[in-house]
Design a protein around this motif. Structure first.
Motif, PDB file in Angstrom:
ATOM      1  N   GLY A   1      21.889-118.175 -58.289  1.00  0.00           N
ATOM      2  CA  GLY A   1      22.858-117.434 -59.079  1.00  0.00           C
ATOM      3  C   GLY A   1      22.144-116.569 -60.096  1.00  0.00           C
ATOM      4  N   VAL A   2      22.734-115.419 -60.397  1.00  0.00           N
ATOM      5  CA  VAL A   2      22.127-114.494 -61.349  1.00  0.00           C
ATOM      6  C   VAL A   2      23.208-113.900 -62.240  1.00  0.00           C
ATOM      7  CG1 VAL A   2      22.297-112.517 -59.762  1.00  0.00           C
ATOM      8  CG2 VAL A   2      20.582-112.486 -61.586  1.00  0.00           C
ATOM      9  N   VAL A   3      22.850-113.642 -63.468  1.00  0.00           N
ATOM     10  CA  VAL A   3      23.703-112.907 -64.398  1.00  0.00           C
ATOM     11  C   VAL A   3      22.814-111.924 -65.138  1.00  0.00           C
ATOM     12  CG1 VAL A   3      23.452-114.685 -66.198  1.00  0.00           C
ATOM     13  CG2 VAL A   3      25.381-113.077 -66.281  1.00  0.00           C
ATOM     14  N   HIS A   4      23.303-110.695 -65.313  1.00  0.00           N
ATOM     15  CA  HIS A   4      22.451-109.707 -65.987  1.00  0.00           C
ATOM     16  C   HIS A   4      23.305-108.645 -66.677  1.00  0.00           C
ATOM     17  CE1 HIS A   4      22.949-106.446 -62.927  1.00  0.00           C
ATOM     18  NE2 HIS A   4      23.052-107.460 -62.091  1.00  0.00           N
ATOM     19  N   GLU A   5      22.706-108.046 -67.687  1.00  0.00           N
ATOM     20  CA  GLU A   5      23.353-106.951 -68.393  1.00  0.00           C
ATOM     21  C   GLU A   5      23.229-105.673 -67.592  1.00  0.00           C
ATOM     22  OE1 GLU A   5      22.915-108.321 -73.075  1.00  0.00           O
ATOM     23  OE2 GLU A   5      21.512-106.836 -72.255  1.00  0.00           O
ATOM     24  N   ALA A   6      24.079-104.701 -67.898  1.00  0.00           N
ATOM     25  CA  ALA A   6      24.053-103.410 -67.216  1.00  0.00           C
ATOM     26  C   ALA A   6      24.130-102.298 -68.244  1.00  0.00           C
ATOM     27  CB  ALA A   6      25.224-103.303 -66.237  1.00  0.00           C
ATOM     28  N   SER A   7      23.287-101.293 -68.087  1.00  0.00           N
ATOM     29  CA  SER A   7      23.342-100.155 -69.002  1.00  0.00           C
ATOM     30  C   SER A   7      24.591 -99.324 -68.758  1.00  0.00           C
ATOM     31  CB  SER A   7      22.084 -99.284 -68.834  1.00  0.00           C
ATOM     32  OG  SER A   7      21.946 -98.858 -67.494  1.00  0.00           O
ATOM     33  N   LEU A   8      25.039 -99.264 -67.489  1.00  0.00           N
ATOM     34  CA  LEU A   8      26.300 -98.606 -67.155  1.00  0.00           C
ATOM     35  C   LEU A   8      27.368 -99.682 -67.044  1.00  0.00           C
ATOM     36  CD1 LEU A   8      27.524 -95.821 -66.386  1.00  0.00           C
ATOM     37  CD2 LEU A   8      27.119 -96.430 -63.990  1.00  0.00           C
ATOM     38  N   HIS A   9      28.524 -99.459 -67.685  1.00  0.00           N
ATOM     39  CA  HIS A   9      29.582-100.471 -67.785  1.00  0.00           C
ATOM     40  C   HIS A   9      29.074-101.693 -68.545  1.00  0.00           C
ATOM     41  CE1 HIS A   9      31.844 -98.039 -64.955  1.00  0.00           C
ATOM     42  NE2 HIS A   9      30.833 -98.102 -64.111  1.00  0.00           N
ATOM     43  N   PRO A  10      28.706-101.531 -69.807  1.00  0.00           N
ATOM     44  CA  PRO A  10      28.065-102.623 -70.560  1.00  0.00           C
ATOM     45  C   PRO A  10      29.019-103.662 -71.137  1.00  0.00           C
ATOM     46  CG  PRO A  10      28.235-100.660 -71.936  1.00  0.00           C
ATOM     47  CD  PRO A  10      28.757-100.271 -70.577  1.00  0.00           C
ATOM     48  N   GLU A  11      30.329-103.506 -70.937  1.00  0.00           N
ATOM     49  CA  GLU A  11      31.275-104.426 -71.567  1.00  0.00           C
ATOM     50  C   GLU A  11      31.417-105.752 -70.826  1.00  0.00           C
ATOM     51  OE1 GLU A  11      34.938-102.344 -72.069  1.00  0.00           O
ATOM     52  OE2 GLU A  11      34.162-101.084 -73.699  1.00  0.00           O
ATOM     53  N   ARG A  12      30.795-105.842 -69.657  1.00  0.00           N
ATOM     54  CA  ARG A  12      30.794-107.092 -68.889  1.00  0.00           C
ATOM     55  C   ARG A  12      29.404-107.319 -68.312  1.00  0.00           C
ATOM     56  NH1 ARG A  12      35.778-104.692 -67.824  1.00  0.00           N
ATOM     57  NH2 ARG A  12      37.628-106.029 -67.977  1.00  0.00           N
ATOM     58  N   LEU A  13      29.137-108.567 -67.936  1.00  0.00           N
ATOM     59  CA  LEU A  13      27.887-108.915 -67.275  1.00  0.00           C
ATOM     60  C   LEU A  13      28.131-109.027 -65.774  1.00  0.00           C
ATOM     61  CD1 LEU A  13      26.761-111.818 -69.656  1.00  0.00           C
ATOM     62  CD2 LEU A  13      25.988-109.437 -69.750  1.00  0.00           C
ATOM     63  N   TRP A  14      27.206-108.516 -64.993  1.00  0.00           N
ATOM     64  CA  TRP A  14      27.286-108.719 -63.552  1.00  0.00           C
ATOM     65  C   TRP A  14      26.813-110.133 -63.214  1.00  0.00           C
ATOM     66  CZ3 TRP A  14      30.003-105.877 -60.467  1.00  0.00           C
ATOM     67  CH2 TRP A  14      30.169-104.507 -60.708  1.00  0.00           C
ATOM     68  N   ALA A  15      27.527-110.784 -62.329  1.00  0.00           N
ATOM     69  CA  ALA A  15      27.166-112.143 -61.919  1.00  0.00           C
ATOM     70  C   ALA A  15      27.305-112.271 -60.414  1.00  0.00           C
ATOM     71  CB  ALA A  15      28.050-113.172 -62.618  1.00  0.00           C
ATOM     72  N   TYR A  16      26.438-113.092 -59.842  1.00  0.00           N
ATOM     73  CA  TYR A  16      26.496-113.319 -58.394  1.00  0.00           C
ATOM     74  C   TYR A  16      25.946-114.708 -58.085  1.00  0.00           C
ATOM     75  CZ  TYR A  16      25.577-112.956 -53.390  1.00  0.00           C
ATOM     76  OH  TYR A  16      25.556-113.178 -52.045  1.00  0.00           O
ATOM     77  N   ILE A  17      26.647-115.406 -57.194  1.00  0.00           N
ATOM     78  CA  ILE A  17      26.212-116.733 -56.740  1.00  0.00           C
ATOM     79  C   ILE A  17      26.342-116.772 -55.222  1.00  0.00           C
ATOM     80  CG2 ILE A  17      26.776-119.197 -56.713  1.00  0.00           C
ATOM     81  CD1 ILE A  17      27.790-118.848 -59.596  1.00  0.00           C
ATOM     82  N   GLU A  18      25.319-117.298 -54.561  1.00  0.00           N
ATOM     83  CA  GLU A  18      25.405-117.507 -53.115  1.00  0.00           C
ATOM     84  C   GLU A  18      24.879-118.896 -52.798  1.00  0.00           C
ATOM     85  OE1 GLU A  18      24.244-115.495 -48.787  1.00  0.00           O
ATOM     86  OE2 GLU A  18      23.973-114.362 -50.653  1.00  0.00           O
ATOM     87  N   VAL A  19      25.627-119.580 -51.943  1.00  0.00           N
ATOM     88  CA  VAL A  19      25.294-120.962 -51.571  1.00  0.00           C
ATOM     89  C   VAL A  19      25.220-121.046 -50.050  1.00  0.00           C
ATOM     90  CG1 VAL A  19      26.003-123.387 -51.711  1.00  0.00           C
ATOM     91  CG2 VAL A  19      26.498-121.827 -53.620  1.00  0.00           C
ATOM     92  N   ASP A  20      24.229-121.740 -49.562  1.00  0.00           N
ATOM     93  CA  ASP A  20      24.092-121.979 -48.129  1.00  0.00           C
ATOM     94  C   ASP A  20      25.374-122.615 -47.580  1.00  0.00           C
ATOM     95  OD1 ASP A  20      22.772-122.616 -45.542  1.00  0.00           O
ATOM     96  OD2 ASP A  20      22.968-124.670 -46.297  1.00  0.00           O
TER      97      ASP A  20
END
Length: 335
Positions: free
Chosen positions: A63-82
């Motif tokens: 899983g990852v969460v990160h800031e974005a310079s474009l659209h900075p009001e939310r954090l991008w998040a992604y999770i992948e499970v086998d």
């Protein structure tokens, strides 16, 4: 099953690809590229889940969460499970850990957003986590000749040339309108302050894939008021930025594949955001009719692009346009 969690390490990408196989959705393929070591420039936190089998730790989820310079009001998040470790709490644990990390983000932003396809396990997981749709996006192919060409002025070539212009992508005028339009149709997820330089880098520079731009102008206007012959260019009302080199009339310049292969040309179509709704629809329709006169055009259509939607929806209904692939939902934590 003995699950352990740790920071992302070099080599995890290959190990996880062996476990996961090919991406289940377009979004998964894109987000996999964001799985990378944690860092602060830009801020990113990435966590891996391992299953210890016969004393060997095997990565099965991340899983990852990160800031974005474009659209900075939310954090991008992604999770992948086998697939074999889903519905075992691994994904939920990763989400909890990512939220803990997000509480310490430098920006103070903690709301998550991600992209999913309806009806997929990822969409179900996001919904169970409380993320709700804030936008729908579709890829739409408009068939050649789907719209009747507009008549400009008295119908002469000179009148058309006054309103249709092949504009350099480095144009400050174009960059200004593109930036304000992008901001206007992304009120649901603000892009923040877009400088001219930022707009050019993201949408109009060669590295963005942009090859050309066609604009529709209002009829020429007099700089001195009514009764004085018009000499000043009309204001820019609509634009079409091509990512497979277009010139007016639908002909492709060198390097554009659509002229020979029949593949649709990827085009970003928008309008001056200060136009009234009916004016915006007319401007978008007239420009779309021109660029899709001889060759198919591919558009990314967000529901927030109301003028473009008003033009394209009837084409979808009539069979003169078609959706390509599956729609994408942007889902987010509530405000």
């Amino acid at each position: 099953m003995a699950i352990e969690y740790r920071e992302w390490r070099d080599g995890d990408d290959l190990a996880l690809l062996e476990m996961w196989g090919g991406p289940e959705t377009v979004q998964a393929g894109q987000f996999r590229g964001t799985l990378a070591p944690s860092g602060n420039a830009p801020w990113r936190r990435c966590i891996v889940a391992e299953d210890v089998v016969d004393g060997v730790a095997v990565p099965v989820a991340a899983g990852v969460v990160h800031e974005a310079s474009l659209h900075p009001e939310r954090l991008w998040a992604y999770i992948e499970v086998d697939r074999h470790h889903r519905r075992t709490g691994v994904g939920s644990t990763l989400l909890t850990m990512l939220r803990h990390e997000a509480a310490q983000s430098p920006s103070g932003v903690t709301r998550f957003r991600t992209k999913v396809e309806p009806g997929t396990p990822g969409a179900a997981f996001a919904a169970a986590a409380g993320l709700a749709a804030i936008q729908r996006s579709r890829l739409v192919v408009v068939d050649p000749g789907a719209l009747k060409l507009a008549v400009f002025g008295d119908g002469s070539e000179a009148a058309a040339a006054e309103q249709i212009e092949d504009l350099a992508t480095g144009s400050v005028e174009l960059s200004d309108v593109v930036g304000r339009y992008y901001t206007a149709v992304h009120g649901w997820d603000s892009p923040g302050d877009l400088s001219i330089a930022t707009v050019q880098r993201l949408f109009l520079a060669e590295l963005s894939g942009a090859h050309g731009a066609i604009v529709l102008r209002a009829p020429k206007a007099s700089a001195f008021g009514p009764g004085v012959p018009a000499s000043k260019k009309g204001r820019l009302e609509a634009f079409a930025v091509s990512y497979a080199a277009l010139v007016p009339g639908g002909e492709h310049i060198e390097g554009g594949e659509g002229a020979t292969s029949g593949q649709p040309t990827d085009v970003f179509v928008g309008h001056e955001p200060q136009l009234l709704p009916e004016q915006a629809q007319a401007a978008v329709r007239d420009l779309l009719a021109l660029i899709a006169f001889q060759h198919p055009v591919l558009l990314e259509l967000d529901d927030s692009m109301t003028a473009l939607c008003a033009v394209v929806e009837p084409l979808l209904d009539s069979g003169n346009a078609r959706e390509q692939g599956t729609e994408t939902l942007v889902v987010s934590d509530p405000a």
